[in-house]
Design an enzyme around this catalytic site. Structure first.
Site, PDB file in Angstrom:
ATOM      1  N   TYR A 158       0.833  -1.199   0.000  1.00 57.74           N
ATOM      2  CA  TYR A 158       0.000   0.000   0.000  1.00 57.74           C
ATOM      3  C   TYR A 158       0.876   1.261   0.000  1.00 57.74           C
ATOM      4  O   TYR A 158       0.620   2.222  -0.739  1.00 57.74           O
ATOM      5  CB  TYR A 158      -0.959   0.013   1.201  1.00 57.74           C
ATOM      6  CG  TYR A 158      -1.671   1.347   1.320  1.00 57.74           C
ATOM      7  CD1 TYR A 158      -2.631   1.732   0.383  1.00 57.74           C
ATOM      8  CD2 TYR A 158      -1.333   2.255   2.330  1.00 57.74           C
ATOM      9  CE1 TYR A 158      -3.254   2.968   0.455  1.00 57.74           C
ATOM     10  CE2 TYR A 158      -1.957   3.495   2.411  1.00 57.74           C
ATOM     11  CZ  TYR A 158      -2.909   3.850   1.476  1.00 57.74           C
ATOM     12  OH  TYR A 158      -3.513   5.085   1.538  1.00 57.74           O
ATOM     13  N   ARG A 165       1.593   6.431  -7.040  1.00 56.13           N
ATOM     14  CA  ARG A 165       0.481   7.342  -7.343  1.00 56.13           C
ATOM     15  C   ARG A 165       0.919   8.793  -7.177  1.00 56.13           C
ATOM     16  O   ARG A 165       0.616   9.649  -8.017  1.00 56.13           O
ATOM     17  CB  ARG A 165      -0.692   7.017  -6.420  1.00 56.13           C
ATOM     18  CG  ARG A 165      -1.835   8.025  -6.511  1.00 56.13           C
ATOM     19  CD  ARG A 165      -3.035   7.611  -5.681  1.00 56.13           C
ATOM     20  NE  ARG A 165      -2.748   7.474  -4.257  1.00 56.13           N
ATOM     21  CZ  ARG A 165      -3.673   7.166  -3.344  1.00 56.13           C
ATOM     22  NH1 ARG A 165      -4.932   6.971  -3.700  1.00 56.13           N
ATOM     23  NH2 ARG A 165      -3.342   7.061  -2.064  1.00 56.13           N
ATOM     24  N   TYR A 217      -0.510  13.682   5.924  1.00 59.87           N
ATOM     25  CA  TYR A 217      -0.081  12.717   6.935  1.00 59.87           C
ATOM     26  C   TYR A 217       1.420  12.865   7.157  1.00 59.87           C
ATOM     27  O   TYR A 217       2.174  13.057   6.198  1.00 59.87           O
ATOM     28  CB  TYR A 217      -0.336  11.277   6.468  1.00 59.87           C
ATOM     29  CG  TYR A 217      -1.763  10.771   6.559  1.00 59.87           C
ATOM     30  CD1 TYR A 217      -2.768  11.465   7.213  1.00 59.87           C
ATOM     31  CD2 TYR A 217      -2.096   9.550   5.971  1.00 59.87           C
ATOM     32  CE1 TYR A 217      -4.064  10.956   7.275  1.00 59.87           C
ATOM     33  CE2 TYR A 217      -3.383   9.041   6.032  1.00 59.87           C
ATOM     34  CZ  TYR A 217      -4.362   9.744   6.681  1.00 59.87           C
ATOM     35  OH  TYR A 217      -5.636   9.240   6.740  1.00 59.87           O
ATOM     36  N   ARG A 230     -11.008  13.820   1.106  1.00 61.56           N
ATOM     37  CA  ARG A 230     -11.971  13.023   1.872  1.00 61.56           C
ATOM     38  C   ARG A 230     -13.297  12.866   1.136  1.00 61.56           C
ATOM     39  O   ARG A 230     -14.054  11.932   1.401  1.00 61.56           O
ATOM     40  CB  ARG A 230     -12.198  13.654   3.241  1.00 61.56           C
ATOM     41  CG  ARG A 230     -10.951  13.714   4.104  1.00 61.56           C
ATOM     42  CD  ARG A 230     -10.401  12.342   4.436  1.00 61.56           C
ATOM     43  NE  ARG A 230      -9.200  12.407   5.277  1.00 61.56           N
ATOM     44  CZ  ARG A 230      -8.476  11.345   5.605  1.00 61.56           C
ATOM     45  NH1 ARG A 230      -8.806  10.146   5.148  1.00 61.56           N
ATOM     46  NH2 ARG A 230      -7.414  11.465   6.370  1.00 61.56           N
ATOM     47  N   GLU A 339     -13.773  -0.283   6.702  1.00 63.09           N
ATOM     48  CA  GLU A 339     -13.727   1.022   6.030  1.00 63.09           C
ATOM     49  C   GLU A 339     -15.052   1.212   5.291  1.00 63.09           C
ATOM     50  O   GLU A 339     -15.617   0.241   4.785  1.00 63.09           O
ATOM     51  CB  GLU A 339     -12.546   1.030   5.043  1.00 63.09           C
ATOM     52  CG  GLU A 339     -12.238   2.392   4.444  1.00 63.09           C
ATOM     53  CD  GLU A 339     -10.936   2.381   3.637  1.00 63.09           C
ATOM     54  OE1 GLU A 339      -9.879   2.007   4.213  1.00 63.09           O
ATOM     55  OE2 GLU A 339     -10.978   2.699   2.443  1.00 63.09           O
TER      56      GLU A 339
HETATM   57  C1  3EB Z   1      -7.170   6.681   5.459  1.00 61.76           C
HETATM   58  O1  3EB Z   1      -8.016   7.514   5.752  1.00 61.76           O
HETATM   59  C2  3EB Z   1      -7.674   5.289   5.257  1.00 61.76           C
HETATM   60  O2  3EB Z   1      -4.980   5.726  -0.397  1.00 61.76           O
HETATM   61  O3  3EB Z   1      -6.594   6.158  -1.786  1.00 61.76           O
HETATM   62  C3  3EB Z   1      -8.975   5.564   2.533  1.00 61.76           C
HETATM   63  C4  3EB Z   1      -9.377   6.020   1.268  1.00 61.76           C
HETATM   64  C5  3EB Z   1      -7.673   5.193   2.736  1.00 61.76           C
HETATM   65  C6  3EB Z   1      -8.455   6.116   0.226  1.00 61.76           C
HETATM   66  C7  3EB Z   1      -6.176   5.882  -0.649  1.00 61.76           C
HETATM   67  C8  3EB Z   1      -6.767   5.284   1.681  1.00 61.76           C
HETATM   68  C9  3EB Z   1      -7.146   5.752   0.440  1.00 61.76           C
HETATM   69  O4  3EB Z   1      -5.973   6.940   5.359  1.00 61.76           O
HETATM   70  C10 3EB Z   1      -7.208   4.667   4.026  1.00 61.76           C
END
Ligand code: 3EB
Length: 345
Positions: A158, A165, A217, A230, A339
Site C-alpha cells: 500500500y 500514485r 499525513y 476526503r 472502512e
Molecule cells: C485513510 O483515511 C484510510 O490511499 O486512496 C482511505 C481512502 C484510505 C483512500 C487511498 C486510503 C485511500 O488513510 C485509508
C-alpha cells in the site's frame, strides 16, 4: 412550447429539459445473476466477487475480486441520463456521456505496486484529459496483497502504491487542492485495477474536520502521503452529488480502537457525520443531513467473521436505508478492520 427554462410536456405538467433536470448518473444495486439492464444508458456495471473474465469485451463491465459478504446484490449499475459511447484505447476501457467519463485500466502484473500505480495513473491521467474530461471526481484502486512487503524496500505494497500514485499525480501537475476522492482496498485476485469518474468541470474537494488531510499525513505512514481528498462535492444542474472516500477509524492521523471492530465502526460513522455536517453547513446541501441520507454505502470488512458485528453497529447507527454492499477486502493499515465509502447521487 418553451417557457423560460421550463418545457410544457403537452399534457399537464411543466418539466425541465432532460439535461437540466436529470442527474448525470445514478447508482442502483443488482444481482449479477439477473442482468437484463437497458444497455444504451448504462455507464458502468461493477460486479464484486470471483473474477471470471466473462465480461472481458465490454469496457463498462468490471469484476472486482472482493466477495460480497451478504446474499443479495453483488453489482453496482451506473445509469446515465444520456446515450453512452464506449470503447477501448490501449487497454483503457471507457464509456461516456456528454458530461461524464468512466474509465478503467487493469494491469495483470502488479508484482511491483509502485510501478503498477505509476503506470496506471500516468496512462489514465493522460487518457481522461485527452478525452476532454479534465476534472477527476472519484477514483477506486483495487489490488492484491495490500499489506505484503514491497520487495526489500521496507515498505508494504500500500505504501509503495502511494509512492507510485504520488509520482504520477505530481508529474501530471495535479496539486493537493484538486485531488479526487478515492478508495484503496486489497483484493484476493491478482492484478492492479483502477477505475475513475471524470467530468468537464471540477468539483470541490472536501476535507474532514476530525481528520488530518491524507496528503498531509506525517511520514510515519509512508514516504509519500496518500493523495486523495476526503470527498468530492460536485454541483450538477440537477443538484449536488457527494462522493465520499473510503473512511476508516482514523482521528487526526492515528488509527483508533485497535482490535475492536464495533468501536471502529462507531468512529467511522462519527467521521462520516462530521464530513457530511461540514458539507451541508458550508455548501448548502440541505437534503443530506447524515449518513442515513446517502444513496449507497460500501462497507469493506477485513475479516469475514466481523460481518455480524459491523452489520449490527451500522443498523443501530444508520438504519437500513442507504443501499449497502458489504465486501470482504483488506484495509491499508494492519490494525484497521473496516472502512466505509459513501455516495450521494
Ligand atoms: C485513510 O483515511 C484510510 O490511499 O486512496 C482511505 C481512502 C484510505 C483512500 C487511498 C486510503 C485511500 O488513510 C485509508
Amino acid at each position: 412550447m418553451m417557457c423560460g427554462s421550463l418545457w410544457y410536456d403537452g399534457r399537464s405538467r411543466f418539466v425541465y429539459p432532460a439535461a437540466m433536470s436529470q442527474p448525470p448518473f445514478q447508482v442502483q444495486l443488482a444481482s449479477s445473476r439477473e442482468t437484463a439492464e437497458a444497455d444504451d444508458r448504462l455507464l458502468a456495471r461493477i460486479t464484486f466477487g470471483p473474477v471470471t473474465g466473462s465480461d472481458a469485451d465490454d469496457p463498462r463491465r468490471i469484476q472486482v475480486g472482493l466477495p460480497a459478504l451478504l446474499d443479495g446484490p453483488d453489482s453496482e449499475l451506473w445509469h446515465t441520463d444520456a446515450p453512452v459511447t464506449r470503447g477501448w484505447r490501449d487497454d483503457i476501457g471507457f464509456a461516456h456521456t456528454d458530461r461524464l467519463l468512466f474509465a478503467r485500466i487493469h494491469l495483470p502484473d502488479s508484482s511491483d505496486a509502485a510501478a503498477a500505480a505509476r503506470e496506471a495513473y500516468a496512462r489514465l491521467l493522460d487518457f481522461h484529459r485527452s478525452m476532454g474530461y479534465p476534472a477527476l471526481l472519484r477514483i477506486w484502486n483495487y489490488f492484491d496483497r495490500l499489506l505484503a512487503p514491497a520487495g526489500d524496500s521496507g515498505l508494504d505494497r500500500y505504501q509503495a502504491f502511494c509512492a507510485g500514485r504520488h509520482d504520477a499525480l505530481e508529474a501530471a501537475g495535479l496539486d493537493a487542492a484538486a485531488l479526487p476522492a478515492a478508495t484503496a482496498i486489497g483484493t484476493d485476485s491478482p492484478g492492479f485495477l483502477v477505475y475513475l469518474l471524470a467530468a468537464r468541470e471540477a468539483g470541490d474537494p472536501i476535507e474532514n474536520p476530525r481528520q488530518v488531510s491524507a496528503y498531509r499525513y506525517p511520514p510515519d505512514y509512508g514516504p509519500r502521503s496518500p493523495t486523495f481528498s476526503r470527498a468530492t462535492l460536485k454541483d450538477w444542474p440537477s443538484g449536488a452529488h457527494l462522493y465520499i472516500s473510503g473512511t476508516a477509524s482514523i482521528v487526526g492521523h492515528a488509527s483508533r480502537h485497535e482490535g475492536d471492530v464495533r468501536a471502529q465502526v462507531d468512529e467511522i460513522i462519527d467521521n462520516l457525520e462530521a464530513l457530511i455536517g461540514n458539507v451541508s453547513r458550508g455548501h448548502g446541501l440541505d437534503t443530506l443531513a447524515g449518513p442515513g441520507d446517502l444513496s449507497l454505502i460500501k462497507v469493506y470488512v477485513k475479516h469475514a467473521r466481523d460481518l455480524e458485528a459491523v452489520h449490527e453497529r451500522i443498523r443501530a447507527r444508520i438504519g437500513t436505508y442507504p443501499a449497502m454492499l458489504f465486501l470482504h477486502g483488506d484495509i491499508c493499515r494492519r490494525e484497521l478492520l473496516v472502512e466505509i465509502e459513501g455516495l450521494y447521487a
